[in-house]
Design an enzyme around this catalytic site. Structure first.
Site, PDB file in Angstrom:
ATOM      1  N   GLY A 135     -51.272  13.901  13.341  1.00 56.20           N
ATOM      2  CA  GLY A 135     -50.356  14.384  12.303  1.00 56.20           C
ATOM      3  C   GLY A 135     -50.033  13.257  11.339  1.00 56.20           C
TER       4      GLY A 135
ATOM      5  N   GLY B  51     -45.751  10.058  13.433  1.00 52.03           N
ATOM      6  CA  GLY B  51     -46.355   9.156  14.424  1.00 52.03           C
ATOM      7  C   GLY B  51     -45.445   7.974  14.712  1.00 52.03           C
TER       8      GLY B  51
ATOM      9  N   GLU C 246     -53.419   9.729  15.927  1.00 51.87           N
ATOM     10  CA  GLU C 246     -54.417   9.916  14.869  1.00 51.87           C
ATOM     11  C   GLU C 246     -53.642  10.387  13.654  1.00 51.87           C
ATOM     12  OE1 GLU C 246     -56.423  11.592  12.395  1.00 51.87           O
ATOM     13  OE2 GLU C 246     -57.170  13.071  13.841  1.00 51.87           O
TER      14      GLU C 246
ATOM     15  N   CYS D 160     -57.465  14.925   7.193  1.00 52.96           N
ATOM     16  CA  CYS D 160     -56.996  13.533   7.110  1.00 52.96           C
ATOM     17  C   CYS D 160     -58.114  12.569   6.756  1.00 52.96           C
ATOM     18  CB  CYS D 160     -56.278  13.134   8.386  1.00 52.96           C
ATOM     19  SG  CYS D 160     -57.284  13.337   9.827  1.00 52.96           S
TER      20      CYS D 160
ATOM     21  N   SER E  18     -67.794  13.643  11.018  1.00 53.91           N
ATOM     22  CA  SER E  18     -67.168  13.967  12.310  1.00 53.91           C
ATOM     23  C   SER E  18     -68.153  14.634  13.262  1.00 53.91           C
ATOM     24  CB  SER E  18     -65.993  14.921  12.084  1.00 53.91           C
ATOM     25  OG  SER E  18     -65.094  14.367  11.165  1.00 53.91           O
TER      26      SER E  18
HETATM   27  C1  SIN Z   1     -58.212  15.838  10.837  1.00 58.72           C
HETATM   28  O1  SIN Z   1     -58.175  16.063   9.649  1.00 58.72           O
HETATM   29  O2  SIN Z   1     -57.167  15.572  11.444  1.00 58.72           O
HETATM   30  C2  SIN Z   1     -59.485  15.863  11.641  1.00 58.72           C
HETATM   31  C3  SIN Z   1     -60.709  16.021  10.869  1.00 58.72           C
HETATM   32  C4  SIN Z   1     -61.961  15.889  11.694  1.00 58.72           C
HETATM   33  O3  SIN Z   1     -61.925  15.879  12.936  1.00 58.72           O
HETATM   34  O4  SIN Z   1     -63.029  15.770  11.096  1.00 58.72           O
END
Ligand code: SIN
Length: 505
Positions: A251, A256, A273, A307, A466
């Site tokens: 988040g 965090g 994360e 993110c 990812s």
């Molecule tokens: C995220 O935006 O928190 C995760 C994105 C991803 O796992 O590629």
């Protein structure tokens, strides 16, 4: 009693939706039982396309969470003794059920998150892959035998599950962020209390149903649902409870930091994360078509609410006009916004009102202070209350709020640069460092820049990086720990050193 037209419409929608969805649950899942909140409170889950109600779930508070913690604590006593093969089999069964029910999971995800069906299907595949991955990794969590400094000793390192853990997940990837955490925790032999975002609890509960069907023993996975009002107290409780041995949270950096502080009293292991502010650099030698393709994926995945999304584009002066023109053209050709469940739609709305208000505010502020708008720059209210047009801005400077913020929406800000060192200094000038991207055909430059970029993950000539094999995580204020990869289990394991002495040979 008469129902208002609006409620009647929502109720009808709920019925149509639920009729086709056997995985839709309206209860939380604690100790192997489908459970209401102790005070019977509930809250509605909305479809971001039109804010219609698609379901309701228990609005749990700390009393309910204590039950979930007790359940995970009790279950840990036996689950921690399972063999890796047993855990592997359970994860594999869960994975198989997820694959079998992929289409239904994707439908639920689209309904509550708003992303297009194509994007939901991609997320389900991605999310499933973590369970498959950890069903394999669990069998490779080995200890070590050390060289002993004295002949009559045997030295070993044992790896043991840390204990019951709490997993707090966001709304932007409601499936994958759960499986990436739970897969690793279960592989290590931990039991879990899982708290999904209040915006997307239905995907989480569908996963709970599949875990039940896969045969996970009661208490191993507990799913609690709660509305935003209760979240801060519940977060605090999870951080301060002495039975919960680790927290894994995805988040914002702001939240965090609160969890980090609150966890100090129990010295909890933390895996965080958090937010990013990814640079996306296009060097002079770049293949521009490749860079534009990467920019599209990287910027607009999940309508920019990711993110690892590119947040600051830097394009070499000599290639700037070409990149800008091709990027703007590609946006108008490739992006079709609308209700994600319709076939030709590529991108859905933003998740909630605060999100679209924030994006609108950042763009208006930038334009008022002199930024140049190349496309978008407005709400698409004819599509629904939460749609925002894909937007490209240039001539953005430090006086504008957008220059300093993680945007988390479909807005690309493009700057010019001339010099490699200058652009790297600029890219590294922020206090977060999750992902970074760059495009170059110069091999030396690829290694040089990858070395110097202050981020946890890099895409060189690639905009979508990812996967389950990757070590996902950031540096600086983007967090602590890594998810996925063989390192994903580390945050759920204790290392124990064993010295056996006085051995008579
Ligand atoms: C995220 O935006 O928190 C995760 C994105 C991803 O796992 O590629």
């Amino acid at each position: 009693m008469f129902l208002s037209k609006k409620i009647l419409k929502s109720t009808l929608k709920l019925n149509n939706f639920q009729r086709n969805m056997s995985l839709i649950k309206n209860k939380a899942y604690i100790n192997g039982k489908w459970t209401s909140a102790l005070n019977n409170e509930t809250f509605n889950v909305l479809n971001p396309v039109d804010k219609s109600i698609i379901g309701s779930v228990p609005d749990m508070n700390c009393d309910d969470v204590n039950l979930a913690i007790n359940s995970a604590t009790e279950a840990f006593k036996t689950f921690s003794k399972t063999t890796a093969k047993e855990r592997s089999d359970l994860l594999r069964s869960w994975y198989n059920l997820m694959v079998k029910n992929s289409e239904e999971l994707a439908n639920i995800l689209t309904q509550e998150n708003g992303k297009s069906l194509a994007e939901s299907r991609a997320e389900i595949k991605y999310g499933n892959s973590f369970v498959e991955w950890f069903s394999e990794e669990t069998r490779r969590i080995n200890g070590e035998i050390l060289q002993e400094p004295m002949r009559n000793r045997k030295l070993m390192i044992l790896k043991q599950p840390i204990g019951p853990v709490a997993l707090i997940t966001p709304w932007n990837f409601p499936h994958a962020m759960i499986t990436r955490k739970v897969g690793a925790a279960i592989a290590a032999g931990c039991t879990c209390v899982i708290k999904p975002s209040e915006d997307t609890p239905l995907t989480a509960l569908a996963l709970a149903k599949l875990a039940e069907d896969a045969g996970f023993p009661p208490g191993v996975m507990n799913f609690i649902t709660t509305n935003l009002n209760n979240s801060p107290q519940i977060g605090k409780l999870l951080c301060e409870d002495k039975n919960i041995r680790a927290i894994s949270f995805t988040g914002s950096t702001a939240v965090g930091k609160i969890l980090y502080q609150q966890s100090a009293s129990t010295m909890k292991r933390l895996s965080l994360e958090l937010g990013g502010n990814a640079p996306f650099i296009v060097f002079e030698s770049a293949n521009i078509d490749l860079a534009v393709g990467g920019a599209m994926q990287c910027k607009f995945r999940n309508t920019g609410q990711t993110c690892v999304s590119a947040n600051r584009f830097f394009v070499h002066n000599s290639r700037f006009d070409e990149f800008l023109q091709k990027f703007v053209d590609k946006i108008s050709q490739d992006i079709k916004m609308g209700d994600g469940k319709k076939n030709n739609i590529t991108h859905g709305p933003l998740i909630k009102q605060s999100q679209i208000d924030m994006i609108d505010h950042l763009v208006i502020d930038a334009i008022n202070k002199g930024a140049k708008l190349h496309c978008g720059g407005k709400k698409l209210s004819d599509l629904g209350p939460l749609f925002y047009a894909p937007t490209v801005l240039t001539e953005v400077n430090r006086d504008m709020e957008i220059y300093h913020r993680e945007i988390f929406g479909p807005v690309a800000v493009i700057h010019k640069f001339n010099d490699e060192n200058d652009v790297l200094n600029e890219a590294n000038s922020v206090n977060v460092g999750l992902a970074g991207y760059f495009y170059s055909e110069d091999l030396s430059q690829i290694f040089r820049v990858a070395n110097k970029m202050e981020v946890g993950m890099i895409g060189a000539n690639e905009g979508l990086i990812s996967c389950a094999e990757a070590a996902f995580g950031g540096v600086k204020e983007s967090g602590i720990g890594r998810e996925g990869s063989k390192h994903g289990v580390d945050d759920f394991l204790d290392i124990k050193y064993l010295c056996i002495g006085n051995i008579k040979y």
